[in-house]
Design an enzyme around this catalytic site. Structure first.
Site, mmCIF file in Angstrom:
data_model
loop_
_atom_site.group_PDB
_atom_site.id
_atom_site.type_symbol
_atom_site.label_atom_id
_atom_site.label_comp_id
_atom_site.label_asym_id
_atom_site.label_seq_id
_atom_site.Cartn_x
_atom_site.Cartn_y
_atom_site.Cartn_z
ATOM 1 N N ASN A 87 0.915 -0.796 -0.632
ATOM 2 C CA ASN A 87 0.050 0.263 -0.078
ATOM 3 C C ASN A 87 0.941 1.447 0.029
ATOM 4 O OD1 ASN A 87 0.396 -1.127 2.601
ATOM 5 N ND2 ASN A 87 -0.709 0.367 3.930
ATOM 6 N N CYS A 140 -3.309 1.479 6.830
ATOM 7 C CA CYS A 140 -4.377 0.690 8.462
ATOM 8 C C CYS A 140 -4.381 1.750 9.080
ATOM 9 C CB CYS A 140 -2.076 0.031 8.624
ATOM 10 S SG CYS A 140 -0.775 1.077 9.075
ATOM 11 N N GLU A 168 4.555 -3.310 12.558
ATOM 12 C CA GLU A 168 3.091 -2.307 12.438
ATOM 13 C C GLU A 168 2.257 -3.667 11.470
ATOM 14 O OE1 GLU A 168 0.069 -1.167 11.015
ATOM 15 O OE2 GLU A 168 1.813 -0.052 9.409
#
Length: 480
Positions: free
Chosen positions: A156, A286, A252
């Site tokens: 992304n 996210c 993450e």
């Protein structure tokens, strides 16, 4: 018409190499072929690790000035080829060209921040004489590199998240092996080219392209890899942590971000921020706004204002300057989101707008009254879907915000400082954005989450800390 890009080689310890086995890189918008990259083998990853061990000594012996100069030159190269980098991001990934331009700018900034933080990688003196009997001792600690860092990056943000691994690793004096997402390897390879042109010594950097099933375990299980820095999904992160063994891990792992709107908030600003935070990169972020908790006194007004913004989002050709939102990374992901929305609808939720899939595109969607046990509520959607909930007060909003296994960032809109402080104290997340979207981030700030959202912190200064260790030096002073 397909645009041919230079993605046919991967960087193995500073050498550009080809392989007969290839992976096709496709444009998710239309499945059009863009280019092919090598499909690395287990033997390739073993060689990369062996050479990275040698590279770690080279990197550790580079002066701070050398590291800074390389990082700044790489940043300048990206800036000089800004549009080329942006088009690559947009073609292979999910971002519109305008979003890709923003990511390119940020990637260069991330490298410049890394150069600045390299000079600040210092230690402190330690007062050993604070303990009785130690007046004859003095000392200090300094930071040294961990050695070989393995970095695994997602699709992304295919350039800036590579920069967030590579920049701090070089600044701290490490060698690094980067495994970019299989869907978006071209941006990482262009970043590698920038570093080679900037004069990074060979063996310090590898960008290896391949299928995770072929090379993933060899990379993460190797005892010669000293740290793993991973950005991706929760299940993959959990698997990595079990297989990695005793080494440093920074992760993450995504989120399910809450967005609270109090009755005293500026509703126009809140609605605009929510829409921007929800549909950037088609929600494949996210930090994307997922659950909106709005106090009942202003719920109807906020919903109306928010829906205006959502319906103005223009979905279309990624390379068009007029497009606000592109596709999902593939049709499989779009179908998953479609099924999750349908499940919530069957359980009593209402679709206020959107809910339509066309290939890999899924319209900006707002869902109301989703049940608490729906996948849309409990899991990370990672797509252009927002959930609206009515709450009676801030206490309920915070309680429901915390009722998931994620905690990356949250947003709250309020004009009451006490409400803001209460949210900052009680929300179980790594960051609270006040009068801003959960999607807000600058590359210098500490970034990471709690619970299922990860371990450790990124953000350049903080990633450098993760990629280095303290070494204590103590002198006992003796009389001649």
């Amino acid at each position: 018409m397909a645009m041919k890009l230079a993605g046919k080689k991967m960087l193995l310890a500073g050498e550009w190499v080809e392989r007969e086995d290839k992976i096709d890189v496709l444009n998710p918008e239309n499945n059009e072929w863009i280019d092919s990259v090598p499909a690395a083998s287990k033997k390739d990853i073993e060689k990369a690790i062996t050479l990275a061990k040698e590279g770690s000594d080279i990197a550790a012996n580079m002066s701070v000035r050398e590291r800074m100069d390389i990082l700044n030159k790489a940043a300048s190269y990206i800036e000089e080829h800004h549009e080329d980098f942006a088009r690559t991001i947009a073609l292979e990934g999910v971002k519109t060209i305008n979003e890709a331009r923003g990511e390119t700018t940020r990637a260069a900034e991330t490298l410049r921040l890394s150069a600045e933080e390299a000079r600040r990688l210092t230690g402190e003196s330690v007062n050993f004489d604070q303990m009785p009997g130690n007046k004859d001792r003095m000392g200090y600690y300094f930071r040294f590199p961990v050695g070989v860092v393995a970095a695994i990056t997602p699709f992304n943000d295919p350039l800036n998240l590579v920069a967030h691994k590579l920049g701090p690793a070089v600044a701290a004096g490490n060698a690094i092996i980067i495994k970019p997402a299989t869907e978006t390897p071209l941006s990482a390879l262009k970043m590698a080219d920038a570093f080679m042109k900037a004069g990074l010594p060979k063996k310090v950097l590898t960008v290896i392209t391949g299928r995770s099933r072929d090379i993933g375990d060899s990379l993460i299980e190797s005892k010669d890899v000293n740290m793993i820095s991973f950005t991706g999904g929760y299940e993959t992160g959990e698997m990595i942590s079990k297989k990695a063994g005793l080494k440093k891990i920074s992760m993450e792992l995504g989120s399910n971000s809450p967005f609270i709107v109090r009755k005293d908030a500026d509703l126009k600003l809140a609605a605009a921020a929510a829409a921007s935070g929800a549909f950037a990169a088609a929600g494949q972020n996210c930090l994307s706004v997922q659950r909106m908790y709005v106090e009942e006194e202003v719920y109807d007004s906020l919903r109306e204002e928010f829906l205006k913004h959502v319906r103005d989002v223009k979905m279309g050709d990624k390379l068009s300057d007029s497009s606000d939102m592109g596709p999902l990374i593939n049709e499989k992901e779009a179908r998953r989101i479609e099924s999750w929305v349908q499940e919530a609808k069957e359980q009593g939720a209402s679709i206020l707008t959107g809910g339509v899939r066309r290939g890999a595109f899924y319209e900006p969607t707002v869902v109301e009254e989703a049940p608490e046990n729906a996948l849309l509520v409990k899991e990370e959607i990672f797509g252009p879907v927002v959930l609206l909930f009515k709450v009676k007060d801030l206490e309920e909003a915070i309680e429901r915000s915390n009722d998931v296994n994620y905690g990356l960032q949250a947003g709250i809109f309020t004009n009451n400082v006490n409400s803001a402080l209460q949210a900052a104290k009680k929300l179980h997340v790594g960051g609270v954005m006040i009068n801003d979207s959960s999607d807000f981030r600058i590359d210098a700030m500490p970034f990471g989450g709690v619970k299922g959202s990860g371990l450790g912190r990124e953000g350049v200064e903080f990633a450098i800390r993760e990629m280095s260790e303290e070494r204590l030096v103590c002198f006992k002073i003796t009389e001649e």
